[in-house]
Write an enzyme that holds these catalytic residues in place. Structure first.
Site, PDB file in Angstrom:
ATOM      1  N   ASP A 220       0.831  -1.201   0.000  1.00 49.63           N
ATOM      2  CA  ASP A 220       0.000   0.000   0.000  1.00 49.63           C
ATOM      3  C   ASP A 220       0.874   1.264   0.000  1.00 49.63           C
ATOM      4  O   ASP A 220       1.862   1.329   0.747  1.00 49.63           O
ATOM      5  CB  ASP A 220      -0.864  -0.025   1.276  1.00 49.63           C
ATOM      6  CG  ASP A 220      -1.965   1.011   1.270  1.00 49.63           C
ATOM      7  OD1 ASP A 220      -2.858   0.914   0.426  1.00 49.63           O
ATOM      8  OD2 ASP A 220      -1.937   1.914   2.129  1.00 49.63           O
ATOM      9  N   GLU A 271      14.071 -15.634   0.876  1.00 50.86           N
ATOM     10  CA  GLU A 271      14.324 -16.730   1.829  1.00 50.86           C
ATOM     11  C   GLU A 271      13.379 -17.894   1.573  1.00 50.86           C
ATOM     12  O   GLU A 271      13.555 -18.974   2.110  1.00 50.86           O
ATOM     13  CB  GLU A 271      14.097 -16.249   3.286  1.00 50.86           C
ATOM     14  CG  GLU A 271      15.146 -15.295   3.797  1.00 50.86           C
ATOM     15  CD  GLU A 271      14.698 -14.600   5.101  1.00 50.86           C
ATOM     16  OE1 GLU A 271      13.650 -14.983   5.673  1.00 50.86           O
ATOM     17  OE2 GLU A 271      15.397 -13.661   5.510  1.00 50.86           O
TER      18      GLU A 271
HETATM   19  C1  GLC Z   1      -4.167   2.999  -0.752  1.00 48.56           C
HETATM   20  C2  GLC Z   1      -5.383   2.107  -0.659  1.00 48.56           C
HETATM   21  C3  GLC Z   1      -6.538   2.955  -0.219  1.00 48.56           C
HETATM   22  C4  GLC Z   1      -6.224   3.544   1.127  1.00 48.56           C
HETATM   23  C5  GLC Z   1      -4.917   4.344   1.100  1.00 48.56           C
HETATM   24  C6  GLC Z   1      -4.422   4.625   2.484  1.00 48.56           C
HETATM   25  O1  GLC Z   1      -4.256   3.909  -1.754  1.00 48.56           O
HETATM   26  O2  GLC Z   1      -5.606   1.468  -1.883  1.00 48.56           O
HETATM   27  O3  GLC Z   1      -7.726   2.216  -0.161  1.00 48.56           O
HETATM   28  O4  GLC Z   1      -7.254   4.400   1.527  1.00 48.56           O
HETATM   29  O5  GLC Z   1      -3.907   3.600   0.479  1.00 48.56           O
HETATM   30  O6  GLC Z   1      -3.988   3.466   3.117  1.00 48.56           O
END
Ligand code: GLC
Length: 559
Positions: A220, A271
């Protein structure tokens, strides 16, 4: 329809491809938003046993892997992207034992499992953040996050005027007067990736899930982790160009040091046998994406170029060519995506007038609103969405699909304000309806409680028209979007192991034609009138041919 909460492996046990270290290169990856997929215990919230109960559905669909959006303990301030504990399951979604059973069932069916990892921020309920709040200024506990004194005579103004991605200020004041940085919601304090402890803890988390059999990670906001917080902090006006054009100069987007973090992650991935994979969510300039996708780094990065393109042959052609070139350069394979949990569903985008559907060019595709029902041409949207998906499934690289797109689902635009959950709605009152419209629980049956999602309600209201799109209805209809996805994914397996593509010159610029050498040809008509097809057996057509000709907004595969 398998009853909820029952283990259903759906296929013979794992195949040899489960050990193939290159399995991800051309995988069709199906994103599950667990809270909205299937609810096994009738509490209105989808769960891991719900996923397990639908493994036979996933097998019949023909995908190679699932990617699970966060299922960790969370107050759901941002749909689970506010994580309380990275090494546990939210009790509303199940237990670690349920997770293990789900992995066993998926692997038994030959399906890989990718989990979402959220390293830029924890939730404000994470034990570290609670400790930080209880600890004095300058303490090691505060140093895991980004705390700063305020400005102004009494420190009552934030350290800088930066905005959060979700709207409103990026700083929140704590009770003792200090401020902490949150690039997203205030419940998502940003971690300080300069601390060894933060880095080590994430390595532990990667091993924790890898040891449990997870095959890969979706990372993310991978481009946000490392930050230059040297004072004085620049003002908004002084910041280097935002996001995708920052080219390493921005204090918090896409800094070069972030790759040191991912090199460490890569050593952990390697790993394991086969090595664990990763895909970066990195909203960066195309020229800087390759580094995230390199074999020394995460190995693959999303590109959202097609997702943001208009329905236009030239744009599609240029984007495909550029991304295939880039993938060759980085050693990765390309990624393709039209829908995910952050954007308006592509059946709806393609059915709205261009001005309403166009995603921002600034990387903030999720900020587009749900559009209005009245302007929506449902049939056109679904027709183009199928044509686009068929084109994508013919391309070399990994295709990422989002739950419900195989049903041709539209965005749910009419969620009442008091039922909305997305922080982008609350932080941008009246401007942006947020992302709930693509997160409404799936319809499995034509009627019944929550359309077969579970025995209780659905945590976001489902519209009456969901019944027409239900799995049950579409499974019986050979011309349904679900039947179309199943056939396309089945045929796509013939492309495994072959990553080249050759363009075929057409007299009309509105026809996009390419061949996958030794396999078959894909032809898409972006124009308004039907065109003659070359010789060859028709393998699949996204809409019926008209007197043997390829109609508007249609893709065909020829053998
Ligand atoms: C990313 C995710 C989104 C989230 C953001 C903050 O873009 O896809 O859904 O709100 O990160 O974590």
């Amino acid at each position: 329809m398998p009853p909820a909460a029952q283990t259903d492996t759906g296929a013979e046990s794992g195949t040899e491809s489960m050990q193939d270290p290159a399995w991800w290169r051309q995988a069709a990856v199906y994103q599950i938003y667990p809270r909205s997929f299937a609810d096994s215990d009738g509490d209105g919230i989808g769960d891991l046993r719900g996923v397990t109960s639908r493994v036979s559905y996933l097998t019949a669909l023909g995908i190679d892997a699932v990617w699970l959006s966060p299922f960790y303990p969370s107050a759901l301030a941002d749909g689970g992207y506010d994580v309380d504990d990275y090494r546990d399951v939210d009790p509303r979604l199940g237990t670690l034992e349920d997770f293990d059973e789900m992995i066993t069932a998926l692997h038994g069916a030959g399906i890989k499992c990718i989990v979402d990892i959220v390293p830029n921020h924890t939730s404000n309920r994470h034990v570290w953040f609670q400790e930080a709040l209880a600890s004095p200024r300058g303490s090691a506990a505060r140093d895991r996050y980004i705390f700063r004194d305020g400005t102004g005579p009494d420190g009552s103004s934030p350290p800088s005027d930066w905005d959060s991605v979700f709207g409103g200020p990026a700083w929140e004041q704590t009770q003792d007067g200090q401020w902490y940085l949150h690039l997203f919601a205030r419940e998502q304090p940003d971690l300080n990736w300069d601390t060894r402890e933060v880095r080590d803890d994430f390595l532990r988390t990667l091993r924790f899930w890898s040891d449990r059999g997870v095959d890969g990670f979706r990372v993310d906001v991978a481009h946000a982790l490392t930050k230059d917080m040297a004072e004085p902090l620049p003002s908004k006006a002084e910041l280097a160009p935002e996001g995708e054009n920052a080219e390493g100069r921005h204090p918090f987007w896409d800094r070069d040091e972030v790759h040191e973090v991912f090199e460490e992650w890569r050593s952990v991935f390697n790993e394991y046998t086969p090595p664990r994979t990763a895909v970066a969510e990195a909203w960066v300039h195309a020229d800087r994406r390759a580094r995230y996708a390199s074999p020394e780094g995460l190995g693959q990065a999303f590109n959202f170029d097609l997702l943001r393109a208009d329905w236009d042959a030239d744009q599609f052609r240029d984007i495909i060519a550029a991304n295939l070139k880039e993938a060759t350069g980085s050693g990765a394979s390309s990624t393709w995506v039209f829908s995910n949990h952050d954007v308006v569903r592509h059946a709806t985008r393609y059915g709205l007038p261009a001005m309403e559907s166009g995603a921002g060019q600034d990387g903030s595709a999720w900020l587009i609103s749900g559009g209005t029902e009245s302007a929506l041409d449902r049939d056109l949207g679904e027709r183009r969405a199928r044509a686009a998906t068929q084109l994508m499934l013919a391309l070399p690289g990994s295709a990422y699909l989002y739950q419900g797109e195989e049903l041709g689902l539209h965005e749910v635009a009419d969620i009442p304000d008091d039922a909305r959950q997305d922080p982008t709605f609350f932080r941008n009152a009246g401007v942006d309806v947020g992302r709930d419209g693509c997160r409404v629980p799936l319809p499995w049956t034509a009627a019944g409680t929550s359309f077969g999602f579970g025995d209780g309600g659905a945590h976001l209201p489902q519209p009456a028209w969901f019944g027409e799109y239900a799995v049950q209805v579409q499974e019986e209809d050979p011309s349904s979007t679900l039947s179309f996805y199943r056939r396309a994914l089945e045929l796509r397996h013939q492309l495994q192991g072959e990553e080249s593509l050759e363009w075929v010159q057409e007299s009309s610029a509105e026809i996009l034609h390419f061949s996958r050498p030794g396999r078959w040809r894909s032809i898409t008509n972006f124009g308004r009138t039907p065109v003659e097809l070359p010789e060859g057996p028709v393998l699949l057509s996204s809409s019926p041919l008209e007197d043997g000709r390829l109609p508007a907004d249609t893709t065909v595969w020829l053998g």
